[in-house]
Design an enzyme around this catalytic site. Structure first.
Site, PDB file in Angstrom:
ATOM      1  CG  ASN A  77      -0.470  -0.340   2.499  1.00 48.26           C
ATOM      2  OD1 ASN A  77       0.548  -1.017   2.609  1.00 48.26           O
ATOM      3  ND2 ASN A  77      -1.133   0.128   3.541  1.00 48.26           N
ATOM      4  CD  GLN A  78       3.778   2.304  -2.370  1.00 47.20           C
ATOM      5  OE1 GLN A  78       4.446   3.318  -2.147  1.00 47.20           O
ATOM      6  NE2 GLN A  78       4.211   1.078  -2.105  1.00 47.20           N
ATOM      7  CD  GLU A  79      -1.413   4.858   4.161  1.00 43.21           C
ATOM      8  OE1 GLU A  79      -0.781   5.577   4.970  1.00 43.21           O
ATOM      9  OE2 GLU A  79      -2.140   3.913   4.521  1.00 43.21           O
ATOM     10  CG  HIS A 117      -6.308  -0.272  -1.557  1.00 44.61           C
ATOM     11  ND1 HIS A 117      -7.387  -0.802  -0.902  1.00 44.61           N
ATOM     12  CD2 HIS A 117      -6.427   1.080  -1.444  1.00 44.61           C
ATOM     13  CE1 HIS A 117      -8.144   0.168  -0.422  1.00 44.61           C
ATOM     14  NE2 HIS A 117      -7.587   1.319  -0.736  1.00 44.61           N
ATOM     15  CD  GLU A 158      -5.230  -6.331  -1.980  1.00 41.13           C
ATOM     16  OE1 GLU A 158      -4.801  -5.181  -1.748  1.00 41.13           O
ATOM     17  OE2 GLU A 158      -5.990  -6.934  -1.198  1.00 41.13           O
ATOM     18  CB  CYS A 191     -10.561  -3.702   1.109  1.00 35.62           C
ATOM     19  SG  CYS A 191     -10.006  -2.767  -0.328  1.00 35.62           S
ATOM     20  CB  CYS A 248      -8.506  -4.899  -3.456  1.00 39.10           C
ATOM     21  SG  CYS A 248      -7.364  -3.589  -3.001  1.00 39.10           S
TER      22      CYS A 248
HETATM   23 ZN   LIG Z   1      -7.791  -2.919  -0.915  1.00 36.45          ZN
END
Ligand SMILES: [Zn+2]
Length: 265
Positions: A61-63, A74, A76, A101, A104
């Site tokens: 995950n990249q925020e 996300h 995936e 989730c 995804c």
């Molecule tokens: Zn997700």
């Protein structure tokens, strides 16, 4: 840090450790999760997308701390777009350290071969995507032939006079996945000795759509670079689709150079 294992590396590790491909990927998830950039959540999700040739593409995950939550990638999506940018044709398995989730599940449903796609978790292997997303809405409901990861040659014309970086962004737009809006878009990030690109990826449900800059920043980070290393950033897109506004909103938060935009028809 490794973010890609080609099939010969994978086969060597399978032989060395006497385990099957999925067990190997599950054992590598902590490495994938280390690739997460999570200033907001502090929640590390790692994923590995496996293609039909048994290449492993890591993702996490990249925020961005100062951008809107909607700009998050996300794990995936990170692994799938990583595979796409490296030329993978078909993903057969997704290995991930938390249950996917809803966002995804819908994103994965856009892939060619989604009907056979298997999801593997540390506590549960060999789950079909359809078991997580029963009665799904998919490209079939819109009579679409194209699927994410297909080789596409979108009907846009290269403007005269583009330099090497802008040409790379144009090629990304030319091969992006926008069958619903036809709002084609690609981004190129110039690191001086390397150009990293990202392509736009749509979904039958419109959300979750993955913008081209997210795809490029994801690959940039997985390749061990930082957005501050980018010397030039170029977006090539159609005027419709809102790409300029969306891309600028994120780039202003993470980039140090100005984003150049070239519109195409
Ligand atoms: Zn997700």
């Amino acid at each position: 840090m490794t973010s890609f294992l080609n099939s010969s590396d994978v086969n060597q590790k399978i032989a060395d450790f006497n385990q099957d491909k999925i067990a190997l990927a599950l054992s590598l998830l902590p490495e994938a999760a280390k690739l997460a950039v999570v200033p907001v959540s502090q929640f590390h999700v790692g994923a590995i997308a496996i293609d039909e040739d048994s290449n492993f593409y890591f993702g996490a995950n990249q925020e961005c701390a100062t951008a809107s939550m909607g700009q998050t990638v996300h794990a995936e999506q990170s692994a799938i777009s990583h595979a796409w940018q490296r030329g993978a044709k078909r993903i057969t398995d997704i290995v991930v350290n938390y249950t996917p989730c809803g966002h995804c599940r819908q994103f994965l449903n856009e892939l060619r071969g989604a009907e056979e796609l298997k999801i593997h978790l540390p506590h549960s292997r060999d789950n079909l995507l359809s078991s997580y997303l029963p009665n799904s809405f998919s490209p079939k409901d819109l009579d679409m032939e194209e699927r994410l990861l297909d080789h596409l040659d979108n009907p846009i014309t290269e403007p005269a006079g583009l330099d090497k970086v802008a040409q790379a962004a144009f090629q990304a737009a030319k091969s992006c996945y926008a069958p619903y809006s036809k709002a084609y878009a690609g981004v190129a990030l110039d690191l001086s000795d390397e150009i990293i690109t990202g392509r736009y990826a749509e979904n039958a449900a419109y959300n979750p759509t993955l913008p081209p800059l997210q795809v490029a920043i994801n690959l940039l980070r997985l390749s061990g670079h930082h957005t501050k290393d980018v010397k030039r950033a170029v977006l090539v897109c159609t005027e419709h689709g809102g790409h300029q506004e969306m891309t600028n909103a994120l780039w202003e938060q993470v980039g140090e150079c100005k984003l150049e935009t070239v519109f195409v028809k």
